[in-house]
Design an enzyme around this catalytic site. Structure first.
Site, PDB file in Angstrom:
ATOM      1  CE  LYS A 102     -19.352 -23.824 -12.129  1.00 10.57           C
ATOM      2  NZ  LYS A 102     -18.765 -24.556 -13.020  1.00 10.57           N
TER       3      LYS A 102
ATOM      4  NE  ARG B  92      -8.779 -21.790 -14.612  1.00  7.67           N
ATOM      5  CZ  ARG B  92     -10.138 -22.085 -14.154  1.00  7.67           C
ATOM      6  NH1 ARG B  92     -11.154 -20.945 -14.334  1.00  7.67           N
ATOM      7  NH2 ARG B  92     -10.402 -23.186 -13.538  1.00  7.67           N
TER       8      ARG B  92
ATOM      9  NE  ARG C  84     -10.811 -27.701 -14.212  1.00  5.79           N
ATOM     10  CZ  ARG C  84     -10.837 -26.753 -15.066  1.00  5.79           C
ATOM     11  NH1 ARG C  84      -9.966 -26.563 -16.026  1.00  5.79           N
ATOM     12  NH2 ARG C  84     -11.808 -25.774 -14.919  1.00  5.79           N
TER      13      ARG C  84
ATOM     14  NE  ARG D  52     -11.373 -21.672 -18.321  1.00  6.07           N
ATOM     15  CZ  ARG D  52     -12.354 -21.808 -17.525  1.00  6.07           C
ATOM     16  NH1 ARG D  52     -13.522 -21.220 -17.220  1.00  6.07           N
ATOM     17  NH2 ARG D  52     -12.162 -23.082 -16.723  1.00  6.07           N
TER      18      ARG D  52
ATOM     19  NE  ARG E 286     -15.202 -27.785  -8.598  1.00  4.80           N
ATOM     20  CZ  ARG E 286     -15.120 -26.328  -9.137  1.00  4.80           C
ATOM     21  NH1 ARG E 286     -15.366 -25.497  -8.309  1.00  4.80           N
ATOM     22  NH2 ARG E 286     -14.640 -26.145 -10.383  1.00  4.80           N
TER      23      ARG E 286
HETATM   24  P1  AMP Z   1     -13.321 -23.102 -10.862  1.00  2.74           P
HETATM   25  O1  AMP Z   1     -12.614 -21.850 -10.987  1.00  2.74           O
HETATM   26  O2  AMP Z   1     -14.484 -23.201 -10.269  1.00  2.74           O
HETATM   27  O3  AMP Z   1     -13.248 -23.927 -12.056  1.00  2.74           O
HETATM   28  O4  AMP Z   1     -12.318 -23.936 -10.045  1.00  2.74           O
HETATM   29  C1  AMP Z   1     -10.767 -24.041 -10.078  1.00  2.74           C
HETATM   30  C2  AMP Z   1     -10.277 -25.143  -9.258  1.00  2.74           C
HETATM   31  O5  AMP Z   1     -10.279 -24.852  -7.873  1.00  2.74           O
HETATM   32  C3  AMP Z   1     -11.070 -26.461  -9.243  1.00  2.74           C
HETATM   33  O6  AMP Z   1     -10.717 -27.329 -10.487  1.00  2.74           O
HETATM   34  C4  AMP Z   1     -10.725 -27.085  -7.899  1.00  2.74           C
HETATM   35  O7  AMP Z   1      -9.420 -27.591  -7.903  1.00  2.74           O
HETATM   36  C5  AMP Z   1     -10.768 -25.761  -7.039  1.00  2.74           C
HETATM   37  N1  AMP Z   1     -12.013 -25.626  -6.342  1.00  2.74           N
HETATM   38  C6  AMP Z   1     -12.846 -24.590  -6.603  1.00  2.74           C
HETATM   39  N2  AMP Z   1     -13.864 -24.604  -5.896  1.00  2.74           N
HETATM   40  C7  AMP Z   1     -13.717 -25.892  -5.218  1.00  2.74           C
HETATM   41  C8  AMP Z   1     -14.764 -26.497  -4.212  1.00  2.74           C
HETATM   42  N3  AMP Z   1     -15.798 -26.006  -3.775  1.00  2.74           N
HETATM   43  N4  AMP Z   1     -14.290 -27.390  -3.702  1.00  2.74           N
HETATM   44  C9  AMP Z   1     -13.078 -28.166  -3.855  1.00  2.74           C
HETATM   45  N5  AMP Z   1     -12.248 -27.652  -4.809  1.00  2.74           N
HETATM   46  C10 AMP Z   1     -12.572 -26.432  -5.588  1.00  2.74           C
END
Ligand code: AMP
Length: 177
Positions: free
Chosen positions: A10, A124, A135, A122, A85
């Site tokens: 994404k 991270r 996750r 990755r 989410r």
């Molecule tokens: P991402 O970079 O989109 O994989 O997000 C990394 C982490 O940020 C996720 O595993 C969540 O802990 C948090 N996070 C990002 N976006 C959201 C969201 N819309 N709602 C809740 N937690 C989020």
């Protein structure tokens, strides 16, 4: 809006497609990582939650998104990456955008073994094996209903997320334009 499990691509794709179409890329995970790096109050609350692979509470995420959507730079249009989410976030987004709503909900589909492989490669902070598994579980439990929400409304477009970055980008541009 780009939907899909962690590791589906994404972020990579939203950045490219936003650039191509002249849209703002709104990535809530990136915004949160910036808050963590800055040591803000929100960042301090989010840090442990993110490290555990859990979701940051809806009320914080909805407030963060509303603040972003009120900025002038998003007026030309935006791609949401990582939001909504949860169903509560999807409903808040619908309420915020009003009648116009979301123009396109695009699901990037990738099989789970490939997701795990990509995420572990990755590196991270939240990409160790236990957190990756968590996750993916959180995605199935809390985010899959968001996919169903848009599918039930007949608004979901699905794209195969396997293949080269260029190939997936081309498929996305095709369903968006
Ligand atoms: P991402 O970079 O989109 O994989 O997000 C990394 C982490 O940020 C996720 O595993 C969540 O802990 C948090 N996070 C990002 N976006 C959201 C969201 N819309 N709602 C809740 N937690 C989020």
């Amino acid at each position: 809006m780009f939907l899909g499990p962690p590791g589906a691509g994404k972020g990579t794709q939203a950045a490219r497609v936003a650039e191509r179409l002249g849209l703002v890329h709104l990535a809530t995970g990136e915004l949160l990582r910036r808050e963590v790096a800055e040591g803000s109050a929100l960042g301090r609350r989010a840090q442990a939650i993110m490290a555990a692979g859990e979701l940051v509470p809806d009320e914080l995420m909805i407030a963060m998104l509303k603040a972003r959507l009120s900025k002038p730079e998003v007026r030309m249009g935006f791609i949401l990456d990582g939001f909504p989410r949860t169903l509560a976030q999807a409903r808040a987004l619908e309420a915020e955008l009003g009648a116009e709503g979301v123009e396109a909900a695009v699901l990037i589909e990738v099989p789970e073994e490939e997701l795990v492989r990509r995420l572990l490669a990755r590196g991270r902070a939240d990409d160790d094996e236990a957190t990756v598994r968590r996750r993916l579980q959180v995605y199935r439990e809390q985010t899959a209903p968001v996919v169903a929400f848009y599918r039930d409304q007949g608004r979901l477009r699905c794209v195969d997320g396997l293949g080269t970055i260029d190939a997936v980008e081309a498929r996305l541009l095709e369903v968006l334009t």
